[in-house]
Design a protein around this motif. Structure first.
Motif, PDB file in Angstrom:
ATOM      1  N   THR A   5       0.824  -1.203   0.000  1.00 37.10           N
ATOM      2  CA  THR A   5       0.000   0.000   0.000  1.00 37.10           C
ATOM      3  C   THR A   5       0.858   1.252   0.000  1.00 37.10           C
ATOM      4  O   THR A   5       1.843   1.334   0.727  1.00 37.10           O
ATOM      5  CB  THR A   5      -0.890   0.023   1.269  1.00 37.10           C
ATOM      6  OG1 THR A   5      -1.672  -1.170   1.296  1.00 37.10           O
ATOM      7  CG2 THR A   5      -1.808   1.231   1.285  1.00 37.10           C
ATOM      8  N   ILE A   6       0.475   2.213  -0.838  1.00 35.84           N
ATOM      9  CA  ILE A   6       1.052   3.555  -0.806  1.00 35.84           C
ATOM     10  C   ILE A   6       0.020   4.439  -0.108  1.00 35.84           C
ATOM     11  O   ILE A   6      -1.145   4.471  -0.518  1.00 35.84           O
ATOM     12  CB  ILE A   6       1.326   4.119  -2.207  1.00 35.84           C
ATOM     13  CG1 ILE A   6       2.303   3.238  -2.969  1.00 35.84           C
ATOM     14  CG2 ILE A   6       1.864   5.549  -2.110  1.00 35.84           C
ATOM     15  CD1 ILE A   6       2.525   3.685  -4.403  1.00 35.84           C
ATOM     16  N   ARG A   7       0.454   5.165   0.932  1.00 37.67           N
ATOM     17  CA  ARG A   7      -0.417   6.106   1.633  1.00 37.67           C
ATOM     18  C   ARG A   7       0.071   7.524   1.361  1.00 37.67           C
ATOM     19  O   ARG A   7       1.244   7.823   1.542  1.00 37.67           O
ATOM     20  CB  ARG A   7      -0.396   5.845   3.138  1.00 37.67           C
ATOM     21  CG  ARG A   7      -1.070   4.575   3.515  1.00 37.67           C
ATOM     22  CD  ARG A   7      -1.227   4.474   5.022  1.00 37.67           C
ATOM     23  NE  ARG A   7      -1.772   3.175   5.342  1.00 37.67           N
ATOM     24  CZ  ARG A   7      -1.318   2.380   6.290  1.00 37.67           C
ATOM     25  NH1 ARG A   7      -0.295   2.756   7.032  1.00 37.67           N
ATOM     26  NH2 ARG A   7      -1.882   1.227   6.520  1.00 37.67           N
ATOM     27  N   TYR A   8      -0.865   8.357   0.952  1.00 36.54           N
ATOM     28  CA  TYR A   8      -0.559   9.751   0.654  1.00 36.54           C
ATOM     29  C   TYR A   8      -1.064  10.639   1.787  1.00 36.54           C
ATOM     30  O   TYR A   8      -2.161  10.446   2.298  1.00 36.54           O
ATOM     31  CB  TYR A   8      -1.240  10.177  -0.652  1.00 36.54           C
ATOM     32  CG  TYR A   8      -0.814   9.363  -1.838  1.00 36.54           C
ATOM     33  CD1 TYR A   8       0.452   9.522  -2.384  1.00 36.54           C
ATOM     34  CD2 TYR A   8      -1.669   8.431  -2.409  1.00 36.54           C
ATOM     35  CE1 TYR A   8       0.850   8.774  -3.478  1.00 36.54           C
ATOM     36  CE2 TYR A   8      -1.277   7.679  -3.507  1.00 36.54           C
ATOM     37  CZ  TYR A   8      -0.018   7.855  -4.039  1.00 36.54           C
ATOM     38  OH  TYR A   8       0.374   7.116  -5.119  1.00 36.54           O
ATOM     39  N   TRP A   9      -0.256  11.643   2.161  1.00 37.44           N
ATOM     40  CA  TRP A   9      -0.604  12.554   3.240  1.00 37.44           C
ATOM     41  C   TRP A   9      -0.643  13.985   2.734  1.00 37.44           C
ATOM     42  O   TRP A   9       0.114  14.356   1.843  1.00 37.44           O
ATOM     43  CB  TRP A   9       0.403  12.429   4.383  1.00 37.44           C
ATOM     44  CG  TRP A   9       0.377  11.062   4.987  1.00 37.44           C
ATOM     45  CD1 TRP A   9       1.193  10.009   4.676  1.00 37.44           C
ATOM     46  CD2 TRP A   9      -0.541  10.573   5.961  1.00 37.44           C
ATOM     47  NE1 TRP A   9       0.836   8.902   5.412  1.00 37.44           N
ATOM     48  CE2 TRP A   9      -0.219   9.219   6.215  1.00 37.44           C
ATOM     49  CE3 TRP A   9      -1.594  11.146   6.658  1.00 37.44           C
ATOM     50  CZ2 TRP A   9      -0.925   8.444   7.125  1.00 37.44           C
ATOM     51  CZ3 TRP A   9      -2.294  10.372   7.563  1.00 37.44           C
ATOM     52  CH2 TRP A   9      -1.955   9.045   7.791  1.00 37.44           C
ATOM     53  N   ALA A  10      -1.534  14.794   3.320  1.00 40.56           N
ATOM     54  CA  ALA A  10      -1.628  16.235   3.090  1.00 40.56           C
ATOM     55  C   ALA A  10      -1.685  16.576   1.595  1.00 40.56           C
ATOM     56  O   ALA A  10      -2.578  16.096   0.899  1.00 40.56           O
ATOM     57  CB  ALA A  10      -0.503  16.962   3.811  1.00 40.56           C
ATOM     58  N   ALA A  19      -6.436   8.733  -0.682  1.00 35.35           N
ATOM     59  CA  ALA A  19      -5.593   8.602   0.509  1.00 35.35           C
ATOM     60  C   ALA A  19      -4.604   7.461   0.384  1.00 35.35           C
ATOM     61  O   ALA A  19      -3.518   7.497   0.959  1.00 35.35           O
ATOM     62  CB  ALA A  19      -6.455   8.401   1.749  1.00 35.35           C
ATOM     63  N   GLU A  20      -4.972   6.432  -0.362  1.00 35.98           N
ATOM     64  CA  GLU A  20      -4.055   5.302  -0.537  1.00 35.98           C
ATOM     65  C   GLU A  20      -4.419   4.508  -1.770  1.00 35.98           C
ATOM     66  O   GLU A  20      -5.524   4.604  -2.295  1.00 35.98           O
ATOM     67  CB  GLU A  20      -4.023   4.400   0.697  1.00 35.98           C
ATOM     68  CG  GLU A  20      -5.304   3.711   1.040  1.00 35.98           C
ATOM     69  CD  GLU A  20      -5.179   2.859   2.290  1.00 35.98           C
ATOM     70  OE1 GLU A  20      -5.587   1.691   2.221  1.00 35.98           O
ATOM     71  OE2 GLU A  20      -4.682   3.360   3.316  1.00 35.98           O
ATOM     72  N   GLU A  21      -3.445   3.727  -2.222  1.00 33.56           N
ATOM     73  CA  GLU A  21      -3.637   2.819  -3.355  1.00 33.56           C
ATOM     74  C   GLU A  21      -2.612   1.711  -3.254  1.00 33.56           C
ATOM     75  O   GLU A  21      -1.678   1.787  -2.461  1.00 33.56           O
ATOM     76  CB  GLU A  21      -3.524   3.573  -4.676  1.00 33.56           C
ATOM     77  CG  GLU A  21      -2.194   4.232  -4.936  1.00 33.56           C
ATOM     78  CD  GLU A  21      -2.227   5.147  -6.152  1.00 33.56           C
ATOM     79  OE1 GLU A  21      -3.259   5.236  -6.825  1.00 33.56           O
ATOM     80  OE2 GLU A  21      -1.207   5.779  -6.415  1.00 33.56           O
ATOM     81  N   GLN A  22      -2.798   0.691  -4.020  1.00 32.06           N
ATOM     82  CA  GLN A  22      -1.923  -0.477  -3.975  1.00 32.06           C
ATOM     83  C   GLN A  22      -0.739  -0.301  -4.921  1.00 32.06           C
ATOM     84  O   GLN A  22      -0.831   0.391  -5.920  1.00 32.06           O
ATOM     85  CB  GLN A  22      -2.700  -1.736  -4.355  1.00 32.06           C
ATOM     86  CG  GLN A  22      -3.871  -2.021  -3.427  1.00 32.06           C
ATOM     87  CD  GLN A  22      -3.447  -2.125  -1.983  1.00 32.06           C
ATOM     88  OE1 GLN A  22      -2.634  -2.960  -1.621  1.00 32.06           O
ATOM     89  NE2 GLN A  22      -3.984  -1.255  -1.136  1.00 32.06           N
ATOM     90  N   TYR A  23       0.365  -0.935  -4.577  1.00 30.34           N
ATOM     91  CA  TYR A  23       1.503  -1.006  -5.490  1.00 30.34           C
ATOM     92  C   TYR A  23       1.833  -2.462  -5.784  1.00 30.34           C
ATOM     93  O   TYR A  23       1.536  -3.350  -4.992  1.00 30.34           O
ATOM     94  CB  TYR A  23       2.747  -0.284  -4.939  1.00 30.34           C
ATOM     95  CG  TYR A  23       3.418  -0.915  -3.733  1.00 30.34           C
ATOM     96  CD1 TYR A  23       4.196  -2.070  -3.867  1.00 30.34           C
ATOM     97  CD2 TYR A  23       3.317  -0.353  -2.478  1.00 30.34           C
ATOM     98  CE1 TYR A  23       4.826  -2.643  -2.771  1.00 30.34           C
ATOM     99  CE2 TYR A  23       3.942  -0.918  -1.379  1.00 30.34           C
ATOM    100  CZ  TYR A  23       4.694  -2.066  -1.531  1.00 30.34           C
ATOM    101  OH  TYR A  23       5.313  -2.641  -0.454  1.00 30.34           O
TER     102      TYR A  23
END
Length: 88
Positions: A5-10, A19-23
């Motif tokens: 999982t890739i989690r994106y902030w701000a 907010a997130e997606e799979q890699y």
């Protein structure tokens, strides 16, 4: 090849539109390139990534080359843009 999982902030979350997606990738560089390709319709995304720092499974990537950062199966990549008063 690992998946996680890739989690994106701000600002990274706003630029990605999620907010997130799979890699599915072997290295951080590969995961980020795939993410850029998925978000080509969001031009701010690639620009925001240039200013971000990254944590892989809780460990700061720092100045390491993204090609050298191996990803683990079931792992997490945190994408952290500079916060107020900070710099990349």
């Amino acid at each position: 090849m690992a998946s996680g999982t890739i989690r994106y902030w701000a600002a990274a979350k706003a630029a990605a539109g999620t907010a997130e997606e799979q890699y599915e990738a072997g290295t951080l560089a590969d995961a980020l390139e795939s993410a850029r390709e998925r978000h080509t319709e969001r031009p701010d995304f690639a620009r925001v990534l240039l200013r971000c720092s990254f944590l892989v499974d809780g460990d700061p990537v720092g100045k390491r080359a993204h090609d050298d950062v191996r990803l683990s199966d079931g792992g997490t990549v945190e994408v952290l843009p500079p916060f107020a008063g900070g710099s990349a």
